[in-house]
Structure formats: structure tokens, C-alpha cells
Design an enzyme around this catalytic site. Sequence first.
Site, PDB file in Angstrom:
ATOM      1  N   GLY A  57       0.779  -1.226   0.000  1.00  0.00           N
ATOM      2  CA  GLY A  57       0.000   0.000   0.000  1.00  0.00           C
ATOM      3  C   GLY A  57       0.812   1.278   0.000  1.00  0.00           C
ATOM      4  N   TYR A  58       2.124   1.202   0.189  1.00  0.00           N
ATOM      5  CA  TYR A  58       2.936   2.418   0.219  1.00  0.00           C
ATOM      6  C   TYR A  58       2.916   3.100  -1.138  1.00  0.00           C
ATOM      7  CZ  TYR A  58       4.964   1.072   4.757  1.00  0.00           C
ATOM      8  OH  TYR A  58       5.148   0.738   6.076  1.00  0.00           O
ATOM      9  N   GLN A  59       2.434   4.336  -1.131  1.00  0.00           N
ATOM     10  CA  GLN A  59       2.292   5.117  -2.366  1.00  0.00           C
ATOM     11  C   GLN A  59       1.483   4.348  -3.413  1.00  0.00           C
ATOM     12  OE1 GLN A  59       3.171   8.191  -2.264  1.00  0.00           O
ATOM     13  NE2 GLN A  59       4.644   8.252  -0.574  1.00  0.00           N
ATOM     14  N   PHE A  60       0.534   3.534  -2.918  1.00  0.00           N
ATOM     15  CA  PHE A  60      -0.366   2.741  -3.772  1.00  0.00           C
ATOM     16  C   PHE A  60       0.423   1.869  -4.761  1.00  0.00           C
ATOM     17  CE2 PHE A  60      -3.039   6.661  -2.956  1.00  0.00           C
ATOM     18  CZ  PHE A  60      -3.704   6.090  -1.884  1.00  0.00           C
ATOM     19  N   LYS A  83       4.683  -5.987   2.955  1.00  0.00           N
ATOM     20  CA  LYS A  83       3.526  -6.283   3.796  1.00  0.00           C
ATOM     21  C   LYS A  83       2.256  -6.346   2.960  1.00  0.00           C
ATOM     22  CE  LYS A  83       5.546  -2.906   7.000  1.00  0.00           C
ATOM     23  NZ  LYS A  83       6.224  -2.138   5.934  1.00  0.00           N
TER      24      LYS A  83
END
Length: 351
Positions: A57-60, A83
Site C-alpha cells: 500500500g505504500y504510495q499505492f 507487507k
Amino acid sequence: MRYTTFGRRTGLRVSEYALGTGNFGTGWGAGADPDESRRMFDRFAEAGGTFLDTADGYQFGESEELLGKFIAADRDHFVLATKFTMGATPQPDISRTGNSRKNMVASVEASLKRLGTDYIDLYWVHFPDDLTPIEEILRGLDDLVSSGKILHAALSNFPAWRVSRAVTLAELKNWAPVAGIQIEYSLVERTPDRELLPMAEGLGLGAALWSPLGGGLLTGKYRRSAEGRLSDLKTLVHTESTGQKTAVVDTVLAVAEETGATPAQVSVAWLRERAARASTSFVPIIGPRNLTQLDDYLGALDVRLAPEQFARLTDVSEVALGVPHEAVARAQDGVRGGDASRLASPTVPVI
């Protein structure tokens, strides 16, 4: 840069810092562009860093994509952690979130594709979802280890009781062991001292510690109205909301003046000293937004606090341990004072 194994339950060798790459990309509307992200990656690697931490999910998903490009030339040199749980899109649907086996399998395949690799060294369950049984999570992770798609499995942001139960079930069922935990920890967030970190030490789990600067609070920059996580993302931050937090920042600034180090370096130096005193590996996850911030983190590797300075920082940031720890401490004090019968006799209450 020094190195350690990630906990006592693995032989996985990691650098003493993990590079958190939540700022690699601009999908959230804040972060580092690809060129600045590349410069940070290169500087971390040049300093001897090998442990890289990201999430789908980091920066989609952009963080994973950039990191995949950066490690492509020497993939096996790096310890790559990512993750799943929250999904990788701005508006994930019900089938692409949570910790079910369905989402786990879909998420790991998507992460492998974005990262351009065929295996992940350390795969975190990002958050508990309060729905998926821990047995389903552990059995799914065991399958991923057996297939070679991940090498180690771990739990992020899980309460101590859930981690302890997961460790025990994995041992009883002969499933892939839980390698470690990932939690927030800093001079302004020391509540893991109550249960999570003693659990990690007792069970031999590695502990990856995120937000070591309290979202930037410990740098003192918010006293100058400087920009940072508080102004950009408006999340995962601390403010001087209590007298104790104000006292912690005051002490960090005072020690910084005494040592000639920056407040960020003092805060991380305290954390490194705290890690050195642990019986398992505590690894700070540093999350710079630019090369200047990364250099500040790297400079902390050369900062040594005097025992008196470490004690001041420890004392001012100490949290109440609560039940049952304080009752146990009182009982132990009674034993040391010569009243051992009170602890041993079933007829005399301890408190």
C-alpha cells in the site's frame, strides 16, 4: 553499519537500520520522486545498509515498483521485506483487503510482480483484521514459505497476546515460525515496553521499530513550524499533547546541544543504545523523505551518548507499566527487603 540476525529464531542477517520506503514515490500526494528515491537507496546501500522495508500500500504500489528497479542489479544482496492487509489501491474492494488466504495469495503475487523478484525475504501481515482466524493466517504463510515465495513470515502491529498465540500455534503445528514483530517505538512512544518488547525478548523475536522520531516531533522542527509528516500526511504523528512529551523534546534538544549532534541523531542514538541492551535484535526503521534526512540518520551511527545522557532520556520518557507489572515489582521489592514469606505464602496476599 553493523549487522545482526533478525531475532534468535532465524539466521537472517540484516543491517542495524532498515530503510523504510513509504516515501518512495508520490502516489499519496507527498513523498520523494523517483530520482530522489534512487539517491536515497544508493546512499543507504553505500553505507552498508541491506534491510529494506516496504508494503503493497505504500504510495499505492509505487514504492514496491521503484524498489524493484533499484535492487534488480543485485537482488540477492538485499533483505527485502514487504507487507499486505490494506490493499494497494486508493479504493480497495472487499476482496482485496484483510488477512484471508484469498487476499494473502493475491497480494503476494502482486507484490512479487511489482518488485520484479521471485521471492520475498520477510513477509509481514501489516495489521490484524479482527476477522481472519490466526490459524488461517499461519497456515497460509506456511504455504508461502513451502513454495519459496517468501522465506520468513512476521506480524506487524499485532497485540502481544495475538503474537504469543501465533508463535505457540506455529510451534505446535510445525508451521513456519513467526520471525518477528514490527511496532512503533521511540522516546515519545514507549508503551511497547509494557508487553510487546518483553515478549519479543522472551520469545526471541526480531523487532523492527517504526517512526523512531515520533513522526518528526523529536527533531524539534514543529516548534519552528517546519514542514513534515504533520503538515503533509497529517497522520502517524505525535504532538506535544502532554507535559511528558514536551519534557522529552526539551531533554532531546538539551542533549543535542551538549553533544553537538542533531536532535534526530540523539533520538536514534538512544534507540540504538536501547537495542544494544536487548537480548534480541531491535532494528530501527528509518523513513527519510530526502537525502538530507537520510544523512542525518546515518550520522547517528557515530553518536555515542554518555551514560548520564542515556539515563536522562530514559527517565523522562518512561511510561507507567501498569498491571500486573507494578504489583510484581512491589512484591519483588518486598522479597529483596527480607519479607520473602509474603510472596511464598498462599495465605498472605501480595497486595
